[in-house]
Design an enzyme around this catalytic site. Structure first.
Site, PDB file in Angstrom:
ATOM      1  N   ARG A 107       0.611  -1.767   0.175  1.00 25.67           N
ATOM      2  CA  ARG A 107       0.326  -0.394   0.254  1.00 25.67           C
ATOM      3  C   ARG A 107       1.158   1.405   0.118  1.00 25.67           C
ATOM      4  O   ARG A 107       1.561   1.479   0.877  1.00 25.67           O
ATOM      5  CB  ARG A 107      -0.688   0.219   1.554  1.00 25.67           C
ATOM      6  CG  ARG A 107      -1.668  -1.229   1.673  1.00 25.67           C
ATOM      7  CD  ARG A 107      -2.662  -1.360   2.985  1.00 25.67           C
ATOM      8  NE  ARG A 107      -3.304  -2.037   2.328  1.00 25.67           N
ATOM      9  CZ  ARG A 107      -3.244  -3.347   3.280  1.00 25.67           C
ATOM     10  NH1 ARG A 107      -1.897  -3.494   3.775  1.00 25.67           N
ATOM     11  NH2 ARG A 107      -3.826  -4.832   3.504  1.00 25.67           N
ATOM     12  N   LYS A 138      -2.294  -2.101   7.256  1.00 30.49           N
ATOM     13  CA  LYS A 138      -4.547  -1.177   7.742  1.00 30.49           C
ATOM     14  C   LYS A 138      -5.122  -1.817   8.696  1.00 30.49           C
ATOM     15  O   LYS A 138      -5.902  -1.545   9.533  1.00 30.49           O
ATOM     16  CB  LYS A 138      -4.853  -1.804   6.391  1.00 30.49           C
ATOM     17  CG  LYS A 138      -6.511  -1.634   6.051  1.00 30.49           C
ATOM     18  CD  LYS A 138      -6.365  -2.190   5.011  1.00 30.49           C
ATOM     19  CE  LYS A 138      -8.674  -2.082   4.833  1.00 30.49           C
ATOM     20  NZ  LYS A 138      -8.754  -1.685   3.339  1.00 30.49           N
ATOM     21  N   HIS A 186      -2.719   2.987  -5.444  1.00 31.56           N
ATOM     22  CA  HIS A 186      -3.617   1.723  -5.292  1.00 31.56           C
ATOM     23  C   HIS A 186      -3.549   0.785  -6.591  1.00 31.56           C
ATOM     24  O   HIS A 186      -3.442  -0.171  -6.099  1.00 31.56           O
ATOM     25  CB  HIS A 186      -4.553   1.701  -4.796  1.00 31.56           C
ATOM     26  CG  HIS A 186      -4.871   1.398  -3.170  1.00 31.56           C
ATOM     27  ND1 HIS A 186      -3.991   0.090  -2.286  1.00 31.56           N
ATOM     28  CD2 HIS A 186      -6.132   0.065  -3.516  1.00 31.56           C
ATOM     29  CE1 HIS A 186      -4.683  -0.223  -2.005  1.00 31.56           C
ATOM     30  NE2 HIS A 186      -5.730  -0.523  -2.563  1.00 31.56           N
ATOM     31  N   ARG A 197      -1.317  -2.118  -6.422  1.00 30.56           N
ATOM     32  CA  ARG A 197      -1.200  -2.967  -5.508  1.00 30.56           C
ATOM     33  C   ARG A 197      -1.991  -4.128  -6.518  1.00 30.56           C
ATOM     34  O   ARG A 197      -2.089  -5.408  -6.365  1.00 30.56           O
ATOM     35  CB  ARG A 197      -1.970  -2.447  -4.597  1.00 30.56           C
ATOM     36  CG  ARG A 197      -1.734  -3.470  -3.480  1.00 30.56           C
ATOM     37  CD  ARG A 197      -2.609  -2.798  -2.365  1.00 30.56           C
ATOM     38  NE  ARG A 197      -2.804  -4.079  -1.379  1.00 30.56           N
ATOM     39  CZ  ARG A 197      -2.130  -4.553  -0.574  1.00 30.56           C
ATOM     40  NH1 ARG A 197      -1.238  -4.353  -0.504  1.00 30.56           N
ATOM     41  NH2 ARG A 197      -2.601  -5.378   0.520  1.00 30.56           N
ATOM     42  N   HIS A 233      -3.188  -9.683   4.235  1.00 34.04           N
ATOM     43  CA  HIS A 233      -4.809  -9.602   4.110  1.00 34.04           C
ATOM     44  C   HIS A 233      -5.104 -10.712   5.826  1.00 34.04           C
ATOM     45  O   HIS A 233      -4.224 -11.480   5.914  1.00 34.04           O
ATOM     46  CB  HIS A 233      -5.357 -10.153   3.184  1.00 34.04           C
ATOM     47  CG  HIS A 233      -5.212  -8.744   2.065  1.00 34.04           C
ATOM     48  ND1 HIS A 233      -5.381  -9.401   0.722  1.00 34.04           N
ATOM     49  CD2 HIS A 233      -5.061  -7.975   1.822  1.00 34.04           C
ATOM     50  CE1 HIS A 233      -4.924  -8.091   0.264  1.00 34.04           C
ATOM     51  NE2 HIS A 233      -5.199  -7.472   0.674  1.00 34.04           N
ATOM     52  N   TYR A 275      -8.059  -7.567  -4.494  1.00 35.23           N
ATOM     53  CA  TYR A 275      -7.576  -8.071  -6.265  1.00 35.23           C
ATOM     54  C   TYR A 275      -7.399  -8.649  -6.713  1.00 35.23           C
ATOM     55  O   TYR A 275      -6.000  -8.176  -8.485  1.00 35.23           O
ATOM     56  CB  TYR A 275      -5.679  -7.805  -4.778  1.00 35.23           C
ATOM     57  CG  TYR A 275      -5.803  -6.135  -4.233  1.00 35.23           C
ATOM     58  CD1 TYR A 275      -5.762  -5.026  -4.290  1.00 35.23           C
ATOM     59  CD2 TYR A 275      -6.750  -7.047  -2.507  1.00 35.23           C
ATOM     60  CE1 TYR A 275      -5.371  -4.153  -3.863  1.00 35.23           C
ATOM     61  CE2 TYR A 275      -6.323  -5.569  -1.511  1.00 35.23           C
ATOM     62  CZ  TYR A 275      -6.283  -4.498  -2.344  1.00 35.23           C
ATOM     63  OH  TYR A 275      -6.142  -3.261  -1.377  1.00 35.23           O
TER      64      TYR A 275
END
Length: 310
Positions: free
Chosen positions: A148, A173, A245, A248, A279, A288
């Site tokens: 990120r 995150k 982004h 990614r 994640h 994604y």
């Protein structure tokens, strides 16, 4: 400051302390609530905090519909807290400003387009070559690791192992740290950037790995501004908008495509990819994995010929 504005300010600060004591960063939320105090003070408004007052504040600030919905949620939760101390505080309807969950699809760059973007990064500020150099490194890092952008900007010098090629990614995150090994070519580029940076700024102003043209940590706004300029120079402003982004997304797609070309077990890659991207759930990784034409074509071919798991 009126007595109501002062009381509101005190309650807001107490609420911020409470939320942070529970482990929340609470930076953007604190900024919204402090802006509410300034709004009340500027308008010389008297208490209690009413529904109309809260909504007028929310709509007084420019932004998107989702931005207003987010502010509404922040103020709504604070109103529930404030009602403990002032029963006259009016509650806000949680469904008054629903937040749209529609997310624009990512733009997956081709190899040629990515090359054009990388080339343009070095030309964004001819008068400030450091700006172009750091942008080139950052775009390359995002494309090659799937980090990120905020994770890359928060990297400190101590987080980048220039010997073994491992990044220590902190404060992700999900408030977890993770180790991200990088490819040898990425490691070589990081070493080159570090040498260039240390010549340009022999006495660093802070511990950041990526520095702006002023020698301090590059900010998200600085990255976005430079990225937009590079995108325009590369001729990528036509059609679907490109965001940092999206790199990614591209990383995830290209990893799966490579597995398909190798006739490997793609399902076995997903847990590794989820871990690498940081994640908490496989469903987050699935978000994604955008189905590009090439990726879908390879998956369809393998399904038809029975060439392995897809």
């Amino acid at each position: 400051m009126s007595s109501f504005a002062k009381e509101l300010a005190d309650r807001i600060e107490g609420y911020i302390v409470l939320r942070r004591s529970l482990g929340y960063a609470f930076q953007k939320q604190a900024a919204v609530l402090r802006a509410l105090t300034r709004y009340v003070e500027a308008g010389q408004l008297d208490g209690p905090l009413t529904r109309d007052m809260a909504l007028n504040f929310i709509f007084s600030r420019e932004g998107t519909a989702n931005g207003r919905a987010i502010r509404h949620g922040i103020v709504r939760r604070f109103c529930a807290y404030l009602a403990i101390y002032d029963a006259r505080t009016e509650t806000l309807d949680p469904h008054a400003l629903p937040r749209s969950r529609a997310i624009p699809p990512p733009r997956i760059l081709s190899d040629t387009e990515l090359g054009s973007l990388m080339s343009a990064c070095g030309r964004v500020s001819p008068g400030y070559p450091q700006r172009g150099f750091v942008l080139t490194m950052l775009v390359g890092l995002l494309a090659s690791t799937g980090l990120r952008s905020g994770e890359a900007l928060r990297l400190n010098r101590a987080d980048v192992d220039l010997v073994d090629g491992v990044l220590q990614v902190r404060r992700t995150k999900f408030r977890k740290d993770r180790l991200v090994p990088v490819h040898t070519t990425t490691l070589a580029a990081l070493r080159q950037y570090a040498r260039h940076r240390d010549v340009a700024f022999p006495v660093p102003k802070d511990s950041a790995f990526f520095l702006s043209s002023r020698g301090n940590r590059l900010s998200p706004a600085g990255l976005q501004s430079a990225f937009s300029a590079a995108r325009e120079l590369a001729g990528l402003d036509n059609g679907k908008a490109l965001r940092p982004h999206d790199l990614r997304h591209r990383f995830a797609v290209t990893r799966l495509a490579a597995r398909h070309r190798e006739q490997a077990d793609v399902q076995a890659l997903l847990p590794l990819l989820a871990t690498y991207l940081g994640h908490a759930r496989y469903t987050d990784t699935a978000y994604y994995v955008t189905g590009t034409a090439d990726l879908l074509g390879m998956a369809a071919d393998r399904a038809l010929i029975g060439g392995g798991a897809s």
